[in-house]
Design a protein around this motif. Structure first.
Motif, PDB file in Angstrom:
ATOM      1  N   LEU A 197      28.981  44.233  45.843  1.00  0.00           N
ATOM      2  CA  LEU A 197      28.828  43.460  44.612  1.00  0.00           C
ATOM      3  C   LEU A 197      29.928  43.821  43.612  1.00  0.00           C
ATOM      4  O   LEU A 197      30.516  42.948  42.965  1.00  0.00           O
ATOM      5  CB  LEU A 197      27.451  43.712  44.001  1.00  0.00           C
ATOM      6  CG  LEU A 197      27.106  42.837  42.804  1.00  0.00           C
ATOM      7  CD1 LEU A 197      26.962  41.392  43.226  1.00  0.00           C
ATOM      8  CD2 LEU A 197      25.832  43.317  42.124  1.00  0.00           C
ATOM      9  N   ALA A 198      30.198  45.126  43.494  1.00  0.00           N
ATOM     10  CA  ALA A 198      31.246  45.581  42.572  1.00  0.00           C
ATOM     11  C   ALA A 198      32.579  44.975  42.979  1.00  0.00           C
ATOM     12  O   ALA A 198      33.329  44.446  42.145  1.00  0.00           O
ATOM     13  CB  ALA A 198      31.321  47.097  42.574  1.00  0.00           C
ATOM     14  N   TRP A 199      32.881  45.023  44.265  1.00  0.00           N
ATOM     15  CA  TRP A 199      34.147  44.481  44.752  1.00  0.00           C
ATOM     16  C   TRP A 199      34.230  42.992  44.488  1.00  0.00           C
ATOM     17  O   TRP A 199      35.234  42.483  43.971  1.00  0.00           O
ATOM     18  CB  TRP A 199      34.309  44.799  46.236  1.00  0.00           C
ATOM     19  CG  TRP A 199      35.379  44.000  46.912  1.00  0.00           C
ATOM     20  CD1 TRP A 199      35.219  43.107  47.916  1.00  0.00           C
ATOM     21  CD2 TRP A 199      36.789  44.020  46.609  1.00  0.00           C
ATOM     22  NE1 TRP A 199      36.428  42.556  48.260  1.00  0.00           N
ATOM     23  CE2 TRP A 199      37.408  43.096  47.478  1.00  0.00           C
ATOM     24  CE3 TRP A 199      37.576  44.698  45.689  1.00  0.00           C
ATOM     25  CZ2 TRP A 199      38.778  42.852  47.453  1.00  0.00           C
ATOM     26  CZ3 TRP A 199      38.948  44.445  45.665  1.00  0.00           C
ATOM     27  CH2 TRP A 199      39.533  43.546  46.542  1.00  0.00           C
ATOM     28  N   LEU A 200      33.148  42.262  44.787  1.00  0.00           N
ATOM     29  CA  LEU A 200      33.127  40.811  44.572  1.00  0.00           C
ATOM     30  C   LEU A 200      33.411  40.484  43.107  1.00  0.00           C
ATOM     31  O   LEU A 200      34.304  39.698  42.790  1.00  0.00           O
ATOM     32  CB  LEU A 200      31.758  40.243  44.959  1.00  0.00           C
ATOM     33  CG  LEU A 200      31.575  38.756  44.620  1.00  0.00           C
ATOM     34  CD1 LEU A 200      32.195  37.889  45.693  1.00  0.00           C
ATOM     35  CD2 LEU A 200      30.117  38.384  44.419  1.00  0.00           C
ATOM     36  N   GLN A 201      32.672  41.125  42.209  1.00  0.00           N
ATOM     37  CA  GLN A 201      32.768  40.715  40.808  1.00  0.00           C
ATOM     38  C   GLN A 201      34.076  41.180  40.180  1.00  0.00           C
ATOM     39  O   GLN A 201      34.691  40.443  39.416  1.00  0.00           O
ATOM     40  CB  GLN A 201      31.560  41.219  40.042  1.00  0.00           C
ATOM     41  CG  GLN A 201      30.282  40.594  40.618  1.00  0.00           C
ATOM     42  CD  GLN A 201      29.095  40.680  39.696  1.00  0.00           C
ATOM     43  OE1 GLN A 201      29.062  41.515  38.802  1.00  0.00           O
ATOM     44  NE2 GLN A 201      28.115  39.835  39.916  1.00  0.00           N
ATOM     45  N   LEU A 202      34.508  42.382  40.512  1.00  0.00           N
ATOM     46  CA  LEU A 202      35.750  42.876  39.908  1.00  0.00           C
ATOM     47  C   LEU A 202      36.956  42.115  40.441  1.00  0.00           C
ATOM     48  O   LEU A 202      37.845  41.737  39.682  1.00  0.00           O
ATOM     49  CB  LEU A 202      35.900  44.380  40.163  1.00  0.00           C
ATOM     50  CG  LEU A 202      34.861  45.252  39.442  1.00  0.00           C
ATOM     51  CD1 LEU A 202      35.017  46.710  39.826  1.00  0.00           C
ATOM     52  CD2 LEU A 202      34.994  45.087  37.929  1.00  0.00           C
ATOM     53  N   SER A 203      36.976  41.855  41.749  1.00  0.00           N
ATOM     54  CA  SER A 203      38.134  41.131  42.289  1.00  0.00           C
ATOM     55  C   SER A 203      38.135  39.689  41.798  1.00  0.00           C
ATOM     56  O   SER A 203      39.194  39.119  41.538  1.00  0.00           O
ATOM     57  CB  SER A 203      38.159  41.204  43.815  1.00  0.00           C
ATOM     58  OG  SER A 203      36.956  40.710  44.337  1.00  0.00           O
ATOM     59  N   ASN A 204      36.950  39.093  41.660  1.00  0.00           N
ATOM     60  CA  ASN A 204      36.882  37.737  41.108  1.00  0.00           C
ATOM     61  C   ASN A 204      37.426  37.701  39.687  1.00  0.00           C
ATOM     62  O   ASN A 204      38.192  36.808  39.321  1.00  0.00           O
ATOM     63  CB  ASN A 204      35.440  37.230  41.107  1.00  0.00           C
ATOM     64  CG  ASN A 204      35.062  36.569  42.419  1.00  0.00           C
ATOM     65  OD1 ASN A 204      35.897  36.468  43.324  1.00  0.00           O
ATOM     66  ND2 ASN A 204      33.837  36.134  42.536  1.00  0.00           N
TER      67      ASN A 204
END
Lengths: 372, 359
Positions: free
Chosen positions: B289-296
């Motif tokens: 989730l962290a990766w998804l939201q931060l990269s987005n």
């Protein structure tokens, strides 16, 4: 050919979530639908059928019949649409043409170019024009209130230099400048702030902020008069109000480009608060320069003070850090001095007024330091 | 006639097997249901796990988005609502469950009217309350009283908007032509919201997980698919521990602990959601989730918003991969039961930025 093509489909009756396999045949004026497993058959006149899905790759074709909670027919094969358009030319316009999909990337690219062009047009012409029209209609009372709010932030009361005797001299200069105006409309007042910044601001509504750094670099009352005349013109031309409207609209434009409009209201409010960061356009500076100079002449003040001050500022450019430079918030075309010199060259109709003749300017300009 | 019991083989009676107690009529009815079973042969019924599948592509969505931006600029913003409806229709049409697509039935006209109504309900009082004190310099006491009124108005309008938006959104969503609906009462939710907000601030935030769970419970347990209701069966107590851990670790982990809590909350909320005999389950993990939201976020910032369609498609895929429907999905007794709903709450939610969409 062995009769018309039969298409595989599924039928939803709009009352239950049951998905029933069906066969469809395209007729000239309607769709002949047969439910498999003994569900009977019926006909949908094409005029009553509308397409609600199947416009993009990866979507099934969905046709609906009836008002409100409609019955629906789902067809997996997108070729059905082409067949439908070919089989019923009079109704073709109602249904999506899958052949057109190949033009989409090109159209999207065109739309992107057009969007950039429109955005640029709005930014360069639309918004400034809109801001000018709107600013002219903002009541003076609102401007004064807005300026009051800005003043508290730009000039915190604890940092104001208030020595009454010397402040009265500065107010006197403002009064002399305003004297030729039949109706100034704004309550002009100067606030001196104890800060090394070499700058001055005009908030909407007539509040002018002069920082100690600038005041102490003036060599005569005439030089300060030049700066004040320039700022007074910003107020009279409503440049600050216009800039606020422009910045708020630009924020909306940026939000529209980024596809997020929910933040628009917040954007607008935030920009209105960042008065201290306002940048006027070069045209606005040019206007304030020219009309400021004419204001000096009308009041009988020697315009060479203004010229001298701008010259000094130009020289300072290289020496001061960016944050405290006068020209960083008062941008000007390279010929500013030239244009001003041209205006100032007209022979004065009467000998110039000597401002604050009886006072020592070097004491007044040190208003932020204790009186000698 | 005594046919052998289909389950245990013992000679059975006409109605009930004397050995294992099987009710024959019920057994045959279920068998028939199984036989009729799934609409298409390739999906086993009753299968244990179902998933949502997303077929959409970032490229198509980018095309829609660019055209929306152009028209929004040309119409000075009016087209925004039609663009929003188009994007939703695309996302719903590309979402599949059991070989059937969802459908979005909302229109730009509805959204525009909803926005205008929201503007009247919310915008005018707020504009008056925030501009008037600036223009007419009221004494500080009056000004702060007005501020309080504004704050109370917000506290009251946010839940109204959230319920309204959900009611509108669900009423315009269908699957297999059966509309969803939301039947919770605004008054009840305002109560939950106001009490929860006060308790959360009084307990310095400790109450927050209970409050958030109560909100979720309200939003889920008043949602319907046709005539059948969704259920939610959890109390937020279980989230207090993880929440406090997140708060304690917030600074040491530079805020990253939020994502772990957020993922845990998602699993908790999803895992306690039921639809008839079907239970939802989520396997969303904190790191993912962290990766998804931060990269987005990074992609949006670096491309000045141009990557938006890509981030949307990525986000939908992420959640569809993580969420499953467990257990039998028996829709036999579901009937169409649509409810009317206006878009006023949706417009209000847009203005308040209270867009708490539950997919």
């Amino acid at each position: 050919m062995a009769g018309p093509r039969v298409w595989d489909a599924h039928y939803l009756d709009g009352r239950t979530p049951e998905r029933r396999p069906a066969r469809v045949v395209i007729g000239h004026t309607g769709l002949e639908i047969t439910l498999l497993g003994g569900g009977g058959s019926f006909r949908w006149p094409l005029a009553e059928v509308r397409q609600t899905q199947g416009f993009y790759a990866g979507e099934q074709v969905r046709l609906e019949h009836g008002r409100g909670l409609a019955e629906a027919l789902l067809i997996g094969d997108v070729a059905f649409l082409s067949a439908l358009r070919a089989g019923a030319p009079q109704a073709a316009a109602t249904f999506h043409d899958p052949a057109r999909r190949r033009f989409r990337p090109g159209l999207a690219a065109l739309a992107a170019v057009a969007a950039v062009a429109v955005a640029l047009g709005l930014y360069l012409w639309g918004i400034p024009a809109l801001a000018a029209v709107a600013a002219a209609r903002v009541p003076v009372a609102w401007e004064i209130a807005l300026g009051e709010t800005a003043l508290v932030q730009l000039a915190p009361p604890s940092r104001r230099c208030l020595d009454p005797v010397r402040h009265r001299r500065i107010d006197e200069i403002v009064a002399i400048l305003l004297r030729p105006l039949p109706d100034p409309r704004y309550p002009f007042r100067v606030t001196v702030v104890d800060h090394p910044m070499v700058n001055a601001f005009a908030a909407p509504g007539g509040a002018i902020v002069v920082f100690r750094g600038l005041l102490e670099r003036t060599d005569s009352a005439e030089e300060l008069a030049g700066v004040l005349a320039h700022e007074i013109q910003h107020v009279l031309h409503r440049h600050a109000t216009r800039a606020i409207l422009r910045q708020a609209s630009t924020a909306v434009l940026v939000a529209a480009l980024a596809g997020d409009v929910s933040g628009v209201a917040t954007f607008g409010v935030q920009t209105a608060r960042l008065l201290g960061d306002l940048r006027y356009s070069r045209e606005a500076e040019h206007e304030a320069d020219g009309d400021g100079l004419r204001m000096l002449q009308a009041a009988g003040v020697d315009p060479r003070g203004m010229l001298a001050f701008f010259q000094a500022m130009q020289k300072l450019e290289g020496e001061l850090p960016t944050g405290v430079r006068y020209l960083s918030t008062h941008p000007a075309a390279g010929d500013r001095l030239h244009a001003l010199a041209g205006l100032a060259a007209q022979p004065p109709t009467r000998p110039p007024l000597k401002l604050l003749a009886g006072d020592d300017w070097s004491t007044i300009k040190r208003i932020c330091r204790p009186a000698p | 006639m005594a046919e052998p019991c289909p389950r245990c083989g013992a000679p059975a009676g006409v109605e009930r097997c004397p050995q294992c107690g099987l009710l024959l009529s019920l057994y045959h009815a279920s068998l028939e249901k199984l036989r009729r079973g799934p609409p298409r042969g390739d999906a086993p019924w009753p299968s244990s796990t179902r998933r949502l599948v997303f077929h959409g592509r970032a490229g198509s969505l980018l095309g829609i988005h660019i055209v929306n931006v152009l028209f929004t600029l040309l119409t000075l913003g009016i087209y925004y609502f039609w663009g929003k409806a188009r994007v939703r229709a695309y996302l719903y049409s590309q979402s599949e469950l059991e070989q059937d697509r969802f459908a979005y039935h909302g229109t730009g006209t509805e959204l525009l009217i909803g926005f205008l109504k929201g503007l009247v309900v919310f915008g005018i009082p707020v504009a008056l309350l925030s501009v008037v004190p600036q223009v007419f310099r009221f004494p500080p006491a009056v000004a702060s009283a007005l501020q309080t009124v504004l704050w109370l108005l917000g506290l009251f309008l946010v839940p109204v908007a959230m319920v309204g938006a959900r009611r509108y959104r669900l009423s315009r969503t269908s699957w297999r032509s059966i509309r969803f609906s939301f039947r919770g009462s605004v008054r009840e939710f305002v109560g939950i919201f106001v009490v929860g907000s006060i308790l959360t601030s009084l307990t310095l935030g400790v109450y927050y997980p209970v409050f958030a769970t109560k909100r979720q419970a309200f939003m889920i347990s008043h949602a319907y698919f046709g005539s059948r209701k969704f259920d939610f069966d959890a109390h937020g107590r279980a989230l207090i521990g993880p929440f406090l851990t997140m708060v304690l670790l917030f600074l040491p982990t530079l805020g990253l602990s939020w994502f772990w809590f957020s993922a845990q909350r998602h699993r908790f909320f999803t895992g306690h959601t039921r639809f008839g005999a079907t239970r939802f389950r989520s396997t969303v993990g904190g790191a993912a989730l962290a990766w998804l939201q931060l990269s987005n976020l990074l992609a949006i910032v670096l491309t000045l918003g141009l990557a938006w369609p890509w981030t949307v498609v990525r986000g939908v895929r992420f959640y569809y991969r993580a969420v499953t429907l467990e257990g039998p999905l028996d829709l036999g007794d579901v009937r169409q039961e649509a409810r009317a709903a206006s878009a006023t709450g949706e417009g209000l939610a847009g203005l308040l930025d209270a867009d708490f969409g539950v997919s």
